[in-house]
Motif scaffolding. Structure first.
Motif, PDB file in Angstrom:
ATOM      1  N   SER A   1     -11.276   2.568   0.224  1.00  9.46           N
ATOM      2  CA  SER A   1     -11.572   3.882  -0.359  1.00  9.46           C
ATOM      3  C   SER A   1     -11.738   3.748  -1.862  1.00  9.46           C
ATOM      4  O   SER A   1     -11.059   2.951  -2.511  1.00  9.46           O
ATOM      5  CB  SER A   1     -10.438   4.865  -0.057  1.00  9.46           C
ATOM      6  OG  SER A   1     -10.729   6.141  -0.585  1.00  9.46           O
TER       7      SER A   1
ATOM      8  N   ARG B   1     -10.606   8.890   1.340  1.00 12.48           N
ATOM      9  CA  ARG B   1     -10.368   8.199   2.620  1.00 12.48           C
ATOM     10  C   ARG B   1     -10.536   9.159   3.789  1.00 12.48           C
ATOM     11  O   ARG B   1     -11.185   8.834   4.796  1.00 12.48           O
ATOM     12  CB  ARG B   1      -8.955   7.620   2.620  1.00 12.48           C
ATOM     13  CG  ARG B   1      -8.561   6.892   3.903  1.00 12.48           C
ATOM     14  CD  ARG B   1      -7.059   6.652   3.930  1.00 12.48           C
ATOM     15  NE  ARG B   1      -6.321   7.896   4.109  1.00 12.48           N
ATOM     16  CZ  ARG B   1      -5.036   8.067   3.769  1.00 12.48           C
ATOM     17  NH1 ARG B   1      -4.348   7.093   3.213  1.00 12.48           N
ATOM     18  NH2 ARG B   1      -4.448   9.232   3.994  1.00 12.48           N
ATOM     19  N   GLU B   2      -9.981  10.353   3.660  1.00 16.27           N
ATOM     20  CA  GLU B   2     -10.084  11.325   4.748  1.00 16.27           C
ATOM     21  C   GLU B   2     -11.492  11.905   4.867  1.00 16.27           C
ATOM     22  O   GLU B   2     -11.952  12.207   5.970  1.00 16.27           O
ATOM     23  CB  GLU B   2      -9.042  12.421   4.572  1.00 16.27           C
ATOM     24  CG  GLU B   2      -7.616  11.909   4.690  1.00 16.27           C
ATOM     25  CD  GLU B   2      -7.413  11.075   5.956  1.00 16.27           C
ATOM     26  OE1 GLU B   2      -7.704  11.588   7.062  1.00 16.27           O
ATOM     27  OE2 GLU B   2      -7.005   9.902   5.846  1.00 16.27           O
TER      28      GLU B   2
ATOM     29  N   ARG C   1      -6.890   8.851  -1.492  1.00 15.52           N
ATOM     30  CA  ARG C   1      -6.487   9.427  -0.202  1.00 15.52           C
ATOM     31  C   ARG C   1      -7.456  10.515   0.241  1.00 15.52           C
ATOM     32  O   ARG C   1      -7.840  10.581   1.420  1.00 15.52           O
ATOM     33  CB  ARG C   1      -5.069   9.982  -0.300  1.00 15.52           C
ATOM     34  CG  ARG C   1      -4.009   8.911  -0.474  1.00 15.52           C
ATOM     35  CD  ARG C   1      -2.637   9.495  -0.744  1.00 15.52           C
ATOM     36  NE  ARG C   1      -2.167  10.347   0.345  1.00 15.52           N
ATOM     37  CZ  ARG C   1      -1.006  10.986   0.323  1.00 15.52           C
ATOM     38  NH1 ARG C   1      -0.201  10.869  -0.737  1.00 15.52           N
ATOM     39  NH2 ARG C   1      -0.638  11.721   1.338  1.00 15.52           N
ATOM     40  N   ARG C   2      -7.848  11.363  -0.707  1.00 11.35           N
ATOM     41  CA  ARG C   2      -8.797  12.432  -0.368  1.00 11.35           C
ATOM     42  C   ARG C   2     -10.122  11.847   0.124  1.00 11.35           C
ATOM     43  O   ARG C   2     -10.675  12.277   1.149  1.00 11.35           O
ATOM     44  CB  ARG C   2      -9.041  13.323  -1.587  1.00 11.35           C
ATOM     45  CG  ARG C   2     -10.020  14.477  -1.316  1.00 11.35           C
ATOM     46  CD  ARG C   2     -10.337  15.234  -2.589  1.00 11.35           C
ATOM     47  NE  ARG C   2      -9.135  15.818  -3.172  1.00 11.35           N
ATOM     48  CZ  ARG C   2      -8.651  15.506  -4.367  1.00 11.35           C
ATOM     49  NH1 ARG C   2      -9.271  14.592  -5.114  1.00 11.35           N
ATOM     50  NH2 ARG C   2      -7.575  16.086  -4.820  1.00 11.35           N
TER      51      ARG C   2
ATOM     52  N   TYR D   1       0.815  -1.220   0.000  1.00 17.51           N
ATOM     53  CA  TYR D   1       0.000   0.000   0.000  1.00 17.51           C
ATOM     54  C   TYR D   1       0.849   1.272   0.000  1.00 17.51           C
ATOM     55  O   TYR D   1       0.351   2.359   0.270  1.00 17.51           O
ATOM     56  CB  TYR D   1      -0.927   0.002   1.217  1.00 17.51           C
ATOM     57  CG  TYR D   1      -1.918  -1.143   1.197  1.00 17.51           C
ATOM     58  CD1 TYR D   1      -3.127  -1.039   0.516  1.00 17.51           C
ATOM     59  CD2 TYR D   1      -1.625  -2.345   1.832  1.00 17.51           C
ATOM     60  CE1 TYR D   1      -4.018  -2.087   0.471  1.00 17.51           C
ATOM     61  CE2 TYR D   1      -2.517  -3.410   1.793  1.00 17.51           C
ATOM     62  CZ  TYR D   1      -3.709  -3.276   1.111  1.00 17.51           C
ATOM     63  OH  TYR D   1      -4.592  -4.335   1.067  1.00 17.51           O
TER      64      TYR D   1
ATOM     65  N   ASN E   1      -5.239   2.666   1.369  1.00 24.11           N
ATOM     66  CA  ASN E   1      -6.442   3.101   0.657  1.00 24.11           C
ATOM     67  C   ASN E   1      -7.686   2.499   1.325  1.00 24.11           C
ATOM     68  O   ASN E   1      -8.613   2.049   0.662  1.00 24.11           O
ATOM     69  CB  ASN E   1      -6.382   2.703  -0.820  1.00 24.11           C
ATOM     70  CG  ASN E   1      -6.342   1.196  -1.024  1.00 24.11           C
ATOM     71  OD1 ASN E   1      -5.931   0.439  -0.138  1.00 24.11           O
ATOM     72  ND2 ASN E   1      -6.776   0.751  -2.201  1.00 24.11           N
TER      73      ASN E   1
ATOM     74  N   GLU F   1      -2.571   5.098   6.338  1.00 23.36           N
ATOM     75  CA  GLU F   1      -1.780   5.517   5.188  1.00 23.36           C
ATOM     76  C   GLU F   1      -2.023   4.582   4.011  1.00 23.36           C
ATOM     77  O   GLU F   1      -1.258   4.594   3.038  1.00 23.36           O
ATOM     78  CB  GLU F   1      -0.293   5.535   5.557  1.00 23.36           C
ATOM     79  CG  GLU F   1       0.095   6.617   6.555  1.00 23.36           C
ATOM     80  CD  GLU F   1       0.095   8.014   5.966  1.00 23.36           C
ATOM     81  OE1 GLU F   1       0.097   8.142   4.727  1.00 23.36           O
ATOM     82  OE2 GLU F   1       0.096   8.982   6.750  1.00 23.36           O
TER      83      GLU F   1
ATOM     84  N   PHE G   1      -0.043   4.858  -1.453  1.00 20.61           N
ATOM     85  CA  PHE G   1      -1.051   5.693  -0.798  1.00 20.61           C
ATOM     86  C   PHE G   1      -0.509   6.406   0.428  1.00 20.61           C
ATOM     87  O   PHE G   1      -1.234   7.176   1.064  1.00 20.61           O
ATOM     88  CB  PHE G   1      -2.251   4.827  -0.377  1.00 20.61           C
ATOM     89  CG  PHE G   1      -2.885   4.095  -1.516  1.00 20.61           C
ATOM     90  CD1 PHE G   1      -3.771   4.742  -2.366  1.00 20.61           C
ATOM     91  CD2 PHE G   1      -2.570   2.772  -1.766  1.00 20.61           C
ATOM     92  CE1 PHE G   1      -4.344   4.069  -3.432  1.00 20.61           C
ATOM     93  CE2 PHE G   1      -3.149   2.084  -2.828  1.00 20.61           C
ATOM     94  CZ  PHE G   1      -4.026   2.741  -3.666  1.00 20.61           C
ATOM     95  N   SER G   2       0.741   6.164   0.760  1.00 21.17           N
ATOM     96  CA  SER G   2       1.296   6.641   2.025  1.00 21.17           C
ATOM     97  C   SER G   2       2.079   7.928   1.864  1.00 21.17           C
ATOM     98  O   SER G   2       2.819   8.111   0.893  1.00 21.17           O
ATOM     99  CB  SER G   2       2.212   5.566   2.624  1.00 21.17           C
ATOM    100  OG  SER G   2       2.785   6.008   3.822  1.00 21.17           O
ATOM    101  N   SER G   3       1.943   8.807   2.842  1.00 18.81           N
ATOM    102  CA  SER G   3       2.772  10.013   2.894  1.00 18.81           C
ATOM    103  C   SER G   3       4.049   9.767   3.680  1.00 18.81           C
ATOM    104  O   SER G   3       4.944  10.616   3.712  1.00 18.81           O
ATOM    105  CB  SER G   3       1.991  11.159   3.535  1.00 18.81           C
ATOM    106  OG  SER G   3       1.598  10.823   4.857  1.00 18.81           O
TER     107      SER G   3
END
Length: 324
Positions: free
Chosen positions: A306, A246-247, A243-244, A158, A266, A264, A161-163
């Motif tokens: 997500s 997901r939040e 990601r958007r 994953y 999906n 972090e 998808f992680s920052s």
């Protein structure tokens, strides 16, 4: 509507569609090349390593399974963080291995000393972790790698998808690290089953022995190469949207009084009582999510993938009805 397996719900990469349209029927009657040389070369070039430092497999779980067979004998110990990818205990079982699950700390990071205390010849780490979505800290992972008596596998299925920073540099610089990744999540090719791993020359040689030939079809390899070369922006757009959303989903869940874990990946993990019953009621409303029971440090929980926001709106509606 299926939000249970964390695959890419935004569609198929354009390059993969093109390869499918242009594929020749006669290729179906021929064996693929044994070790996916085109894909290995493309990945190696992007990573700045030799092609012999890259392995491929029928999904990254195939690479993981091959690594266990390469470095462990029946009766030896596999250590891993708990909870983590559900296939690892299964792979251990089918390969005749003993398991040493080590609970995550309260902050969902790994406990390096507890993992090392198992004495396991292979330690499996997953970051971002599946099913929690939480990343592992650099300090903890480096400590495990530095002190491990054998191989450390770092599953980065994953990572797109992680920052948080990835751990690919460890695969390039340490002799005992195998980093695995997949085309099943961000790259939208779950049905093609394409995974890969990177490590030292000697490490990958042993994985290749256990792997065997013909793990990727000609079509799967061609699609993976085409997506890497032609569709990086398509992948990035879908990752940003996942990601958007997901939040956005997290905010909606919190407004319902729920407490999703930091993620972090999906997906979100949402602790709740009777997760299995809630998931069943959601399926009755045509929404499929993954239910977990009694996870170490978490308890019962739902894992919700997500995807496009209309899908998540439908999932939220089903969840609200199922919690009444």
């Amino acid at each position: 509507m299926d939000l249970s397996d964390n695959t890419n719900l935004f569609g198929v990469p354009p390059a993969a569609e093109r390869v499918l349209r242009e594929s020749r029927p006669e290729s179906l009657s021929r064996y693929p090349r044994g070790y996916a040389p085109d894909l290995r070369n493309v990945l190696a070039s992007r990573l700045g390593v030799g092609a012999a430092c890259v392995t491929t497999g029928c999904g990254s779980d195939d690479v993981l399974d091959s690594a266990l067979r390469a470095f462990l004998e029946p009766g030896e110990v596999l250590a891993f963080q708990d909870p983590t990818f559900v296939m690892m205990p299964l792979f251990a079982k089918v390969n005749g291995l003993k398991t040493a699950p080590v609970p995550l700390r309260a902050d969902f990071d790994v406990d390096p000393e507890a993992l090392l205390a198992t004495g396991a010849k292979v330690i499996y780490l997953c970051s971002p972790n599946n099913p929690t979505g939480t990343p592992l800290s650099r300090a903890a992972v480096e400590h495990v790698v530095e002190k491990a008596p054998g191989i450390v596998i770092i599953d980065e299925a994953y990572v797109e998808f992680s920052s948080a920073p990835d751990f690919m540099d460890l695969a390039r610089t340490r002799q005992n690290v195998l980093v695995t990744r997949t085309f099943s999540k961000a790259y939208g090719l779950a049905g093609m089953r394409v995974g890969w791993g990177v490590g030292s020359l000697a490490l990958i040689a042993e994985v290749e022995k256990a792997r065997g030939p013909y793990k990727l079809t000609t079509l799967a390899e061609s699609m993976a190469v085409a997506v890497l070369r032609e569709d990086p922006m398509w992948v990035e757009v879908q990752v940003v949207e996942a990601r958007r959303n997901r939040e956005h989903l997290r905010a909606e869940l919190m407004s319902m009084g729920l407490s999703p874990l930091p993620s972090e990946g999906n997906f979100l993990m949402v602790p709740m009582p009777d997760a299995l019953g809630v998931a069943q009621r959601m399926r009755e409303r045509d929404v499929n999510v993954r239910a977990f029971q009694g996870l170490t440090g978490v308890g019962d929980a739902l894992r919700i993938g997500s995807g496009p926001w209309p899908m998540l709106e439908a999932a939220l509606a089903a969840l609200r009805e199922s919690l009444r």
